[in-house]
Write a protein that holds these residues in place. Structure first.
Motif, short mmCIF file in Angstrom:
data_model
loop_
_atom_site.label_atom_id
_atom_site.label_comp_id
_atom_site.label_asym_id
_atom_site.label_seq_id
_atom_site.Cartn_x
_atom_site.Cartn_y
_atom_site.Cartn_z
N HIS A 119 0.86 -1.18 0.00
CA HIS A 119 0.00 0.00 0.00
C HIS A 119 0.89 1.23 0.00
O HIS A 119 2.10 1.15 0.26
CB HIS A 119 -0.96 0.01 1.20
CG HIS A 119 -0.30 0.24 2.52
ND1 HIS A 119 -0.19 1.48 3.09
CD2 HIS A 119 0.29 -0.62 3.38
CE1 HIS A 119 0.44 1.37 4.25
NE2 HIS A 119 0.75 0.11 4.45
N ALA A 120 0.30 2.38 -0.27
CA ALA A 120 1.06 3.61 -0.47
C ALA A 120 1.21 4.38 0.84
O ALA A 120 0.63 5.45 1.02
CB ALA A 120 0.39 4.48 -1.52
N GLY A 121 2.00 3.85 1.76
CA GLY A 121 2.24 4.54 3.02
C GLY A 121 3.35 3.87 3.80
O GLY A 121 3.70 2.72 3.56
N ARG A 122 3.90 4.61 4.77
CA ARG A 122 4.95 4.05 5.63
C ARG A 122 4.36 2.92 6.47
O ARG A 122 3.26 3.05 7.00
CB ARG A 122 5.53 5.13 6.56
CG ARG A 122 6.15 6.29 5.83
CD ARG A 122 6.91 7.22 6.76
NE ARG A 122 6.14 7.63 7.93
CZ ARG A 122 6.55 8.53 8.81
NH1 ARG A 122 7.73 9.12 8.65
NH2 ARG A 122 5.80 8.86 9.83
N ASP A 123 5.12 1.85 6.61
CA ASP A 123 4.55 0.66 7.26
C ASP A 123 5.65 -0.16 7.90
O ASP A 123 6.47 -0.77 7.22
CB ASP A 123 3.80 -0.18 6.21
CG ASP A 123 2.96 -1.29 6.81
OD1 ASP A 123 3.27 -1.72 7.94
OD2 ASP A 123 2.01 -1.74 6.15
N SER A 124 5.66 -0.21 9.23
CA SER A 124 6.68 -0.99 9.95
C SER A 124 6.50 -2.48 9.72
O SER A 124 7.47 -3.25 9.76
CB SER A 124 6.63 -0.68 11.45
OG SER A 124 5.40 -1.14 12.02
N ILE A 125 5.26 -2.93 9.49
CA ILE A 125 4.99 -4.35 9.29
C ILE A 125 5.58 -4.80 7.96
O ILE A 125 6.24 -5.86 7.88
CB ILE A 125 3.47 -4.62 9.33
CG1 ILE A 125 2.86 -4.07 10.63
CG2 ILE A 125 3.19 -6.12 9.21
CD1 ILE A 125 3.53 -4.55 11.90
N VAL A 126 5.39 -4.01 6.93
CA VAL A 126 6.01 -4.29 5.63
C VAL A 126 7.53 -4.27 5.75
O VAL A 126 8.23 -5.16 5.26
CB VAL A 126 5.54 -3.27 4.58
CG1 VAL A 126 6.38 -3.37 3.31
CG2 VAL A 126 4.08 -3.49 4.24
N GLY A 127 8.06 -3.23 6.40
CA GLY A 127 9.51 -3.12 6.55
C GLY A 127 10.11 -4.30 7.29
O GLY A 127 11.15 -4.85 6.89
N LEU A 128 9.45 -4.73 8.37
CA LEU A 128 9.93 -5.87 9.14
C LEU A 128 9.92 -7.14 8.31
O LEU A 128 10.90 -7.91 8.31
CB LEU A 128 9.06 -6.04 10.39
CG LEU A 128 9.37 -7.23 11.29
CD1 LEU A 128 10.81 -7.19 11.78
CD2 LEU A 128 8.39 -7.27 12.47
N ALA A 129 8.85 -7.38 7.57
CA ALA A 129 8.77 -8.58 6.74
C ALA A 129 9.84 -8.59 5.66
O ALA A 129 10.47 -9.62 5.39
CB ALA A 129 7.38 -8.68 6.11
N LEU A 130 10.07 -7.44 5.03
CA LEU A 130 11.08 -7.36 3.97
C LEU A 130 12.47 -7.65 4.51
O LEU A 130 13.24 -8.41 3.90
CB LEU A 130 11.05 -5.97 3.32
CG LEU A 130 9.85 -5.64 2.44
CD1 LEU A 130 9.88 -4.16 2.05
CD2 LEU A 130 9.83 -6.52 1.20
N ILE A 131 12.80 -7.08 5.65
CA ILE A 131 14.16 -7.27 6.20
C ILE A 131 14.33 -8.70 6.73
O ILE A 131 15.40 -9.29 6.60
CB ILE A 131 14.45 -6.21 7.27
CG1 ILE A 131 14.49 -4.82 6.59
CG2 ILE A 131 15.78 -6.48 7.97
CD1 ILE A 131 14.59 -3.65 7.54
N CYS A 132 13.28 -9.26 7.31
CA CYS A 132 13.34 -10.67 7.71
C CYS A 132 13.58 -11.55 6.48
O CYS A 132 14.38 -12.51 6.52
CB CYS A 132 12.05 -11.09 8.41
SG CYS A 132 11.86 -10.46 10.09
#
Length: 447
Positions: free
Chosen positions: A332-345
């Protein structure tokens, strides 16, 4: 205190933020939207409960169908707005502001925060007392959405950059969600990724155990807990869970700037190639990562909406801000810690490297952030002229203060949108170089 800005409305509880104020903004927001449902969620602060009730009542009195998510991250409100027939959304949050504060962030039908023009339209409607209540005996409707965070997690796990990961081994991960909206969704995601979450401050009470901004100086307990539990890493998010901060297995914060760089690497390494967009104050570590995959980096003014709009204009595949806000439009078009965490994991699992090992692969860059008081906006104009004259050959952009650039270093000088201060942020390959850069700017303006 009462602040209206491109980030929405923030105010202190009591005389400034009252039920009447909340209702007035809700009615005005409804008046500028087309017919359709409005999504509402809150970040977990206890005051958000009564604000949610007032918002729902006011919107229903306008004849609106309201989808009430309860305590969820702001990114969840954005996702549930963007991926639905909703015409707008409201996130009840004051982001990282202290406990006496709360606020409202307003979203358009795309789940994106209102831009400067959209906010001005809303402020004008509020100030004019716009909006009409329905005279019907039964007006509006309410849908309680009880699985919003589950939907969010499922959406993230289906992303190409995250799906089909090697199986997890139950490694412990410590979570500090400052007892707010990330309290349940962060552990839920970690479990689904095969980790064993250890909640440190994640009880969902909304009572802050420490200063809520996820800065290293506020997260000492998290670093110690990572070492104590021999965890793979630690996770911290702010009250509305749009910013992500990570600690490595040694209990050291990796720095918010690396959060965005690692997330960008995860996306590009998955084969999802394309431009990357960050704001002017974000580290060139992002450029280093994008360069590994031959992809360009463009910069936008500070502020999530500015980065998002630039990403949309050039069809960027990933972006964000150096405060730990990862933006991945595939979700989605917004800052997202959940997305960031999943990507780095996903990046750690696919490379077989620990967080500290991934960080060690990045070139060394040193960033210094400083600020000083401004007597007036006229001061900023005077300072702007001096800087433009002195550094004429290095001016990269002037649409958000002044962005100066050299071959391997940069500086960003800008006035705050919400405080009478000027910020000077610079980055260079060494401490000596970056201090010299900061001093050359501040000495010029007599600081």
């Amino acid at each position: 205190m009462f602040i209206r800005s491109i980030s929405g409305l923030r105010a202190t509880l009591g005389e400034d933020l009252t039920p009447e104020v909340v209702a007035r903004y809700a009615v005005a927001f409804s008046s500028i939207l087309p017919e359709g449902p409005i999504v509402v969620g809150r970040d977990g602060r206890p005051s958000g409960v009564w604000m949610e009730q007032v918002l729902v009542g006011a919107l229903r009195a306008c004849g609106r169908a309201v989808r009430q998510l309860g305590m969820v991250p702001t990114p969840t409100v954005q996702l549930m707005t963007e991926h639905s027939d909703a015409v707008g959304g409201i996130a009840i949050t004051a982001s990282h502001n202290p406990a006496p504060w709360n606020g409202l962030k307003f979203l358009d039908a795309g789940g994106v925060f209102l831009d400067a023009d959209g906010n001005q339209r809303l402020w004008d409607a509020v100030d004019a007392g716009a909006g009409g209540l329905r005279a019907d005996q039964q007006s509006g409707s309410l849908e309680l959405v009880t699985d919003a965070i589950e939907q969010h997690v499922e959406h993230v796990l289906r992303l190409d950059a995250v799906s089909a990961l090697p199986p997890g081994s139950g490694q412990p991960v410590v979570v500090d969600a400052v007892n707010c909206s990330g309290s349940f969704i962060v552990p839920m995601l970690l479990e689904r990724l095969g980790y064993r979450p250890i909640p440190l401050y994640a009880d969902g009470s909304g009572v802050f155990p420490h200063a809520p901004e996820p800065l290293t100086e506020n997260l000492g307990d998290l670093g110690r807990a990572v070492v104590e539990h021999q965890a793979a890493f630690g996770v911290a998010v702010d009250p509305d869970a749009d910013r992500l901060v990570l600690f490595d297995r040694h209990g050291a914060a990796i720095g918010e700037e690396r959060t965005v760089a690692l997330a960008a690497r995860a996306v590009l390494a998955s084969g999802h190639l394309g431009p990357v967009v960050v704001n002017y104050s974000t580290s060139k570590m992002v450029d280093d990562v994008a360069g590994m995959y031959g992809q360009p980096v463009e910069r936008a003014p500070v502020g999530e909406i500015n980065v998002v709009r630039h990403m949309q204009r050039i069809a960027a595949v990933v972006g964000g801000e150096g405060s730990g806000g990862v933006i991945y439009p595939a979700c989605h078009a917004g800052r997202d810690s959940i997305v960031g965490l999943a990507l780095i994991c996903a990046l750690m699992r696919r490379t077989g490297r620990h967080l500290d090992e991934l960080c060690a692969e990045m070139p060394v860059r040193v960033m210094v952030k400083t600020k000083f008081d401004l007597a007036s906006r006229q001061d900023m104009q005077r300072i702007r002229g001096l800087i433009l004259e002195r550094f004429a050959d290095h001016v990269g952009a002037t649409d958000d203060g002044i962005y100066l650039q050299w071959s391997d270093s940069w500086a960003h000088v800008r006035a705050s949108n919400t405080e009478p201060i000027m910020r000077v942020i610079a980055e260079a390959p060494s401490q000596e170089e970056v201090r010299g850069l900061i001093d050359s700017i501040t000495s010029l303006i007599g600081v």
